[in-house]
Design an enzyme around this catalytic site. Structure first.
Site, PDB file in Angstrom:
ATOM      1  N   LYS A  29      -3.680  -9.334   2.917  1.00 28.13           N
ATOM      2  CA  LYS A  29      -3.190  -8.178   2.852  1.00 28.13           C
ATOM      3  C   LYS A  29      -1.720  -7.919   2.795  1.00 28.13           C
ATOM      4  O   LYS A  29      -1.215  -8.744   2.694  1.00 28.13           O
ATOM      5  CB  LYS A  29      -3.862  -7.353   4.124  1.00 28.13           C
ATOM      6  CG  LYS A  29      -5.389  -7.605   4.513  1.00 28.13           C
ATOM      7  CD  LYS A  29      -5.876  -6.397   5.283  1.00 28.13           C
ATOM      8  CE  LYS A  29      -6.203  -6.767   6.571  1.00 28.13           C
ATOM      9  NZ  LYS A  29      -7.212  -5.931   7.485  1.00 28.13           N
ATOM     10  N   TYR A  69     -12.800   0.223   1.863  1.00 26.05           N
ATOM     11  CA  TYR A  69     -13.076   0.185   2.941  1.00 26.05           C
ATOM     12  C   TYR A  69     -14.062   1.624   3.204  1.00 26.05           C
ATOM     13  O   TYR A  69     -14.203   1.950   4.047  1.00 26.05           O
ATOM     14  CB  TYR A  69     -11.745   0.482   3.734  1.00 26.05           C
ATOM     15  CG  TYR A  69     -11.062  -0.696   4.292  1.00 26.05           C
ATOM     16  CD1 TYR A  69     -11.741  -1.870   4.971  1.00 26.05           C
ATOM     17  CD2 TYR A  69      -9.736  -0.878   3.767  1.00 26.05           C
ATOM     18  CE1 TYR A  69     -10.880  -3.082   5.189  1.00 26.05           C
ATOM     19  CE2 TYR A  69      -9.121  -2.003   4.181  1.00 26.05           C
ATOM     20  CZ  TYR A  69      -9.568  -3.106   4.876  1.00 26.05           C
ATOM     21  OH  TYR A  69      -8.927  -4.316   5.067  1.00 26.05           O
ATOM     22  N   ASN A 132      -3.068  -7.369  10.757  1.00 22.79           N
ATOM     23  CA  ASN A 132      -3.885  -8.645  10.875  1.00 22.79           C
ATOM     24  C   ASN A 132      -4.143  -9.373   9.702  1.00 22.79           C
ATOM     25  O   ASN A 132      -4.902 -10.398   9.705  1.00 22.79           O
ATOM     26  CB  ASN A 132      -5.288  -8.391  11.592  1.00 22.79           C
ATOM     27  CG  ASN A 132      -6.382  -7.652  10.762  1.00 22.79           C
ATOM     28  OD1 ASN A 132      -6.042  -7.293   9.821  1.00 22.79           O
ATOM     29  ND2 ASN A 132      -7.433  -7.274  11.236  1.00 22.79           N
ATOM     30  N   HIS A 135      -8.198 -10.416   4.924  1.00 26.59           N
ATOM     31  CA  HIS A 135      -9.693  -9.395   4.934  1.00 26.59           C
ATOM     32  C   HIS A 135     -10.491 -10.745   4.553  1.00 26.59           C
ATOM     33  O   HIS A 135     -10.287 -11.612   3.617  1.00 26.59           O
ATOM     34  CB  HIS A 135      -9.699  -8.603   3.932  1.00 26.59           C
ATOM     35  CG  HIS A 135     -10.905  -8.119   3.603  1.00 26.59           C
ATOM     36  ND1 HIS A 135     -11.942  -7.124   4.301  1.00 26.59           N
ATOM     37  CD2 HIS A 135     -11.743  -8.465   2.785  1.00 26.59           C
ATOM     38  CE1 HIS A 135     -12.993  -6.982   3.823  1.00 26.59           C
ATOM     39  NE2 HIS A 135     -12.936  -7.756   2.967  1.00 26.59           N
ATOM     40  N   GLU A 146     -18.145  -6.946  -2.817  1.00 26.77           N
ATOM     41  CA  GLU A 146     -16.457  -6.900  -2.901  1.00 26.77           C
ATOM     42  C   GLU A 146     -15.940  -7.726  -4.258  1.00 26.77           C
ATOM     43  O   GLU A 146     -14.987  -7.440  -4.614  1.00 26.77           O
ATOM     44  CB  GLU A 146     -15.980  -7.326  -1.792  1.00 26.77           C
ATOM     45  CG  GLU A 146     -16.048  -6.326  -0.416  1.00 26.77           C
ATOM     46  CD  GLU A 146     -15.925  -6.931   0.961  1.00 26.77           C
ATOM     47  OE1 GLU A 146     -15.313  -8.169   1.079  1.00 26.77           O
ATOM     48  OE2 GLU A 146     -15.952  -6.187   1.862  1.00 26.77           O
TER      49      GLU A 146
HETATM   50  P1  ADP Z   1     -12.357  -6.779   9.744  1.00 26.10           P
HETATM   51  O1  ADP Z   1     -11.367  -6.785   8.946  1.00 26.10           O
HETATM   52  O2  ADP Z   1     -12.330  -8.155  10.689  1.00 26.10           O
HETATM   53  O3  ADP Z   1     -13.612  -7.177   8.624  1.00 26.10           O
HETATM   54  P2  ADP Z   1     -13.252  -4.199  10.115  1.00 26.10           P
HETATM   55  O4  ADP Z   1     -13.931  -4.254   8.874  1.00 26.10           O
HETATM   56  O5  ADP Z   1     -14.042  -3.706  11.332  1.00 26.10           O
HETATM   57  O6  ADP Z   1     -12.705  -5.538  10.395  1.00 26.10           O
HETATM   58  O7  ADP Z   1     -12.055  -3.200   9.907  1.00 26.10           O
HETATM   59  C1  ADP Z   1     -11.033  -3.316   8.780  1.00 26.10           C
HETATM   60  C2  ADP Z   1      -9.731  -3.576   9.285  1.00 26.10           C
HETATM   61  O8  ADP Z   1      -9.377  -2.077  10.040  1.00 26.10           O
HETATM   62  C3  ADP Z   1      -9.377  -4.465  10.334  1.00 26.10           C
HETATM   63  O9  ADP Z   1      -9.018  -5.759   9.770  1.00 26.10           O
HETATM   64  C4  ADP Z   1      -8.166  -3.861  10.887  1.00 26.10           C
HETATM   65  O10 ADP Z   1      -6.993  -4.116  10.316  1.00 26.10           O
HETATM   66  C5  ADP Z   1      -8.464  -2.306  10.832  1.00 26.10           C
HETATM   67  N1  ADP Z   1      -8.981  -1.662  12.229  1.00 26.10           N
HETATM   68  C6  ADP Z   1     -10.364  -2.014  12.598  1.00 26.10           C
HETATM   69  N2  ADP Z   1     -10.592  -1.564  13.771  1.00 26.10           N
HETATM   70  C7  ADP Z   1      -9.456  -0.844  14.088  1.00 26.10           C
HETATM   71  C8  ADP Z   1      -9.023   0.065  14.890  1.00 26.10           C
HETATM   72  N3  ADP Z   1      -9.680   0.639  15.980  1.00 26.10           N
HETATM   73  N4  ADP Z   1      -7.771   0.820  14.860  1.00 26.10           N
HETATM   74  C9  ADP Z   1      -7.023   0.452  13.892  1.00 26.10           C
HETATM   75  N5  ADP Z   1      -7.205  -0.244  12.953  1.00 26.10           N
HETATM   76  C10 ADP Z   1      -8.589  -0.942  12.915  1.00 26.10           C
END
Ligand code: ADP
Length: 168
Positions: A29, A69, A132, A135, A146
């Protein structure tokens, strides 16, 4: 050496889940690109033995981020997430190998960096949820969706000559 060998299968972009030719979509990312972590992340998958079949740097538009997303569109953090995801270039990757969808998620760590184990990408490099680093597709269906979205041109089927030393 420029032509793929005849032994290269022409797979669908998402490969074949459950086989050594399973494929997933992984992305570094914008925070990971800005922080110079692309090489380290690629190296982890290379060293594990996985095969890189697609790689490119893309600066997503807001619309591309929203599509990526879309399943989170009802979440309160969705607008901020999409704005962040389109704030700079990302590195799009397609990795291939046995159990890569699940193993890719394990190597990324938990969504929440503070819950991620040291040794995982998020556990080693990140602290906050919205920064984080990476992805990864979370299911064969997500990988297919995707990969079709980010690699509409397809990926590269190629025979990796060390595979006999990776797979028994
Ligand atoms: P992942 O990336 O682990 O598959 P998700 O698809 O649930 O997780 O969420 C996509 C991204 O959205 C996450 O990687 C994170 O950066 C962000 N995210 C997820 N939950 C939250 C939250 N409660 N508040 C802010 N950002 C969030």
């Amino acid at each position: 050496f420029r032509q793929p060998p005849a032994s290269c299968d022409k797979l669908p972009v998402h490969g074949i889940a459950g086989t050594n030719q399973e494929r997933t979509f992984l992305a570094v990312k914008p925070d990971g690109v800005q922080r110079g972590l692309v090489g380290d992340i690629i190296a982890r998958f290379e060293k594990r033995g996985y095969k890189l079949v697609g790689l490119k740097l893309v600066w997503p538009t807001l619309e591309m981020a929203q599509n990526h997303y879309a399943d989170l569109s009802k979440k309160p953090f969705y607008p901020g997430l999409c704005k962040f995801f389109s704030s700079g270039p990302i590195v799009c990757m397609c990795w291939e190998g046995k159990d890569i969808i699940n193993q890719g998620r394990q190597m990324l760590g938990e969504t929440q960096p503070l819950a991620s184990k040291p040794g995982s990408i998020r556990g080693d490099f990140s602290i906050d949820l919205g920064r984080n680093i990476c992805h990864g597709s979370d299911s064969p269906e997500a990988a297919a969706h995707e990969l079709a979205m980010w690699f509409p041109e397809g990926v590269n089927d190629w025979a990796k000559t060390v595979d006999a030393w990776v797979y028994e």
